[in-house]
Every structure is written in C-alpha cells, then in structure tokens.
Design an enzyme around this catalytic site. Sequence first.
Site, PDB file in Angstrom:
ATOM      1  N   ASP A 173      -2.063   4.842   4.625  1.00  0.00           N
ATOM      2  CA  ASP A 173      -1.238   4.730   3.495  1.00  0.00           C
ATOM      3  C   ASP A 173      -1.301   5.774   2.380  1.00  0.00           C
ATOM      4  O   ASP A 173      -2.412   6.590   2.546  1.00  0.00           O
ATOM      5  CB  ASP A 173      -1.647   3.279   2.934  1.00  0.00           C
ATOM      6  CG  ASP A 173      -1.040   3.000   1.627  1.00  0.00           C
ATOM      7  OD1 ASP A 173       0.325   3.064   1.376  1.00  0.00           O
ATOM      8  OD2 ASP A 173      -1.448   2.584   0.495  1.00  0.00           O
ATOM      9  N   SER A 174      -0.625   5.523   1.460  1.00  0.00           N
ATOM     10  CA  SER A 174      -0.947   6.679   0.434  1.00  0.00           C
ATOM     11  C   SER A 174      -2.073   6.509  -0.372  1.00  0.00           C
ATOM     12  O   SER A 174      -2.763   7.351  -1.036  1.00  0.00           O
ATOM     13  CB  SER A 174       0.311   6.571  -0.647  1.00  0.00           C
ATOM     14  OG  SER A 174       0.394   5.303  -1.261  1.00  0.00           O
ATOM     15  N   GLY A 200       5.442   6.828  -4.143  1.00  0.00           N
ATOM     16  CA  GLY A 200       6.850   6.320  -4.453  1.00  0.00           C
ATOM     17  C   GLY A 200       7.626   7.110  -5.503  1.00  0.00           C
ATOM     18  O   GLY A 200       8.786   7.200  -5.585  1.00  0.00           O
ATOM     19  N   CYS A 212       2.255   1.435   4.916  1.00  0.00           N
ATOM     20  CA  CYS A 212       2.852   2.085   3.457  1.00  0.00           C
ATOM     21  C   CYS A 212       4.617   1.973   3.858  1.00  0.00           C
ATOM     22  O   CYS A 212       5.053   2.527   4.611  1.00  0.00           O
ATOM     23  CB  CYS A 212       2.532   3.615   3.482  1.00  0.00           C
ATOM     24  SG  CYS A 212       3.330   4.162   2.039  1.00  0.00           S
ATOM     25  N   THR A 248       6.744   3.103   1.823  1.00  0.00           N
ATOM     26  CA  THR A 248       7.358   4.294   1.359  1.00  0.00           C
ATOM     27  C   THR A 248       7.257   5.235   2.465  1.00  0.00           C
ATOM     28  O   THR A 248       8.435   5.929   2.937  1.00  0.00           O
ATOM     29  CB  THR A 248       6.531   4.973   0.093  1.00  0.00           C
ATOM     30  OG1 THR A 248       6.528   3.949  -0.790  1.00  0.00           O
ATOM     31  CG2 THR A 248       7.319   6.278  -0.475  1.00  0.00           C
ATOM     32  N   CYS A 290       5.744  -3.121  -0.678  1.00  0.00           N
ATOM     33  CA  CYS A 290       4.828  -2.030  -1.001  1.00  0.00           C
ATOM     34  C   CYS A 290       3.474  -2.721  -0.577  1.00  0.00           C
ATOM     35  O   CYS A 290       3.083  -3.864  -1.226  1.00  0.00           O
ATOM     36  CB  CYS A 290       4.991  -1.727  -2.310  1.00  0.00           C
ATOM     37  SG  CYS A 290       3.337  -0.688  -2.851  1.00  0.00           S
ATOM     38  N   THR A 291       2.588  -2.074   0.306  1.00  0.00           N
ATOM     39  CA  THR A 291       1.635  -2.688   0.677  1.00  0.00           C
ATOM     40  C   THR A 291       0.454  -2.773  -0.211  1.00  0.00           C
ATOM     41  O   THR A 291      -0.587  -3.747  -0.225  1.00  0.00           O
ATOM     42  CB  THR A 291       0.611  -1.864   2.015  1.00  0.00           C
ATOM     43  OG1 THR A 291       0.758  -0.634   1.418  1.00  0.00           O
ATOM     44  CG2 THR A 291       1.759  -1.969   3.188  1.00  0.00           C
TER      45      THR A 291
HETATM   46  N1  DGL Z   1       1.607   1.297  -0.619  1.00  0.00           N
HETATM   47  C1  DGL Z   1       2.768   2.184  -0.569  1.00  0.00           C
HETATM   48  C2  DGL Z   1       4.030   1.429  -0.119  1.00  0.00           C
HETATM   49  O1  DGL Z   1       3.800   0.282   0.641  1.00  0.00           O
HETATM   50  C3  DGL Z   1       2.980   3.093  -1.331  1.00  0.00           C
HETATM   51  C4  DGL Z   1       2.812   2.874  -2.840  1.00  0.00           C
HETATM   52  C5  DGL Z   1       2.810   4.364  -3.681  1.00  0.00           C
HETATM   53  O2  DGL Z   1       1.988   5.276  -2.982  1.00  0.00           O
HETATM   54  O3  DGL Z   1       3.851   4.764  -4.251  1.00  0.00           O
HETATM   55  O4  DGL Z   1       4.893   1.725  -0.238  1.00  0.00           O
END
Ligand code: DGL
Length: 274
Positions: A12-13, A45, A75, A77, A189-190
């Site tokens: 993930d990010s 994002g 993630c 995104t 979004c996770t």
């Molecule tokens: N947790 C991520 C997602 O599911 C990204 C959130 C982000 O870094 O903007 O989209």
Amino acid sequence: MLDRNSPVGVLDSGIGGFSVVRQVQRLLPGEELIYFGDGAHVPYGNHREEEIVAMARYMFSFLESRKIKALLVACNTISCVVGQCRDAVSCPVFNAVQAGADAVAGIQADPVGVISTVFTHNSRIYPKKILERSPKKVVVLSCGCPDLAGLVEHSLGDPRGMDQVEEELRRELGPMVERDKIQCCVLGCTHYPLVADRIRRLYPELPLIDPAEEMARSLADYLERSDLAREGRGEGKLTIYTTGDVEEYTLRARQVGLERVDSVQFYPPMELCS
Ligand code: DGL
C-alpha cells in the site's frame, strides 16, 4: 521455486493495507506476510498517474525479489493502474478494487456509494467494475476525499485528528447518505476501514463494504486450489518494510491490532524526479 512456505506480499502507499493484513491474519493465521508501505510518498491519491505507476512498480519489484507466492495490492489507488505494473511480478495478483466490486455483486443495494481517494474517484474504475460484475443495472455514486487517507495515516488514535476525520466524512460522504440515500458504502481506500468505527458512529444505518474481507477470501481460495496454503495453524509472521518512519509504523501496527509482527524495517524510497 514457490511452495507452501513462500510468503504472501501485501503493499500500500502507507498503513492502509494494514486493514487487509488484519483480515488475512484472521482467515489465514499460518501464512507468512511481507508488507511494504511507501510512507515516504503517501498519500498516493494526489499524485500523477505516471508517478503512481513508477512507485508501485518499485514496490512490486521489491516483493518479487522476496519470492512471494501471491501479491495483494492492498491499495485501491494502485489497483487503478495495476495493469501497468503486472509484469513486475511473476505470481498471481489480487487487487482491492476488484475485491470491492465482487463484494457488491453479492448484495442487493441500489444506489451504491463509494468513497475513495480523488485519483480512484476520477478514474471511474469502481462504477465500471461494479457494473461489469452486477447482474442488474445499479446506480453507483462515488466521491473522492482529498485529505482522508493522509489524516488516517498520521492521526490514528489522536482525538483532534479523528475530529478532522469526522469533519471530512461529513463533508464528502454526508451528501451521498442524506441526499442520495445510498444503500451501502464501499470503503474504496484501504485506509478507511481503519476508521470504520467513526463512520458507523456518524451513519449507523449505513452498511459498509470493506474489500479487505473479499481479498482475504480470494487469497484463501487461491492458495487452497493451488495447494499453496501453508501448513500449521497460527505461527505465521509479519515483516513490515516502510520507506517512512519505522516508529510510526510500529505504533500503527499495534493500534490496528496486527499480530505476530516479527520486525518493522526501513527500506529506502524511490527517488521521484519532480
Ligand atoms: N490506501 C490507499 C487506497 O486504498 C491509498 C491512499 C493514498 O495514498 O492516497 O487508495
């Protein structure tokens, strides 16, 4: 050579993918997990597509070098651009958006709401994937939250930060609940399942869909089908790598209830040319 003892990769990010790790640890407590969170570049994002692809490929390659037997793109995104990263790993890849769309297909709700990052919202991937999977035409409404993932990442457990989370939820999700009368909401979004209690407090009647549950189930099915499930019951471990702050990740892992954390280690971030 991949075998039952090979690890599963999760990325993930930032810490959002911990919501997926949590579900995998519940369902598959024997699996060894390697997590990569790109703390140096979160939130994704608000980045440009080429940057997201480059940063995601960097993480895919790292996990490929760890000889993973499956990769969970935890993630949404990155899931939007997963086709552009797929060749960086040789194992099967499961992504959060597909899991979210599959979960919606299993319930009767119309209209369906989705909250996500601005990038995921603008890509329109959720309406497209949900309509592909749903047997009947449903209305899918989506909204992009510019600040929510960043707030969750850095303010979990901090009352002032959590008040800001609620404010952003009221502003972004509120109209879909109150005006559009959505019948369920996909947490697209996770990071958001990590504040599900706040969402439930604001909108107690609203059913929430967390794609993490579907991702964990799909992984379990795949490992079983391919005879790759690790033997033994609860002795799987979790190693966390981050390009961000090791202490912050250690604290967050504890706050969200991750189990059997073996170590939290720093990994150098990819350099982005501006
Ligand atoms: N947790 C991520 C997602 O599911 C990204 C959130 C982000 O870094 O903007 O989209």
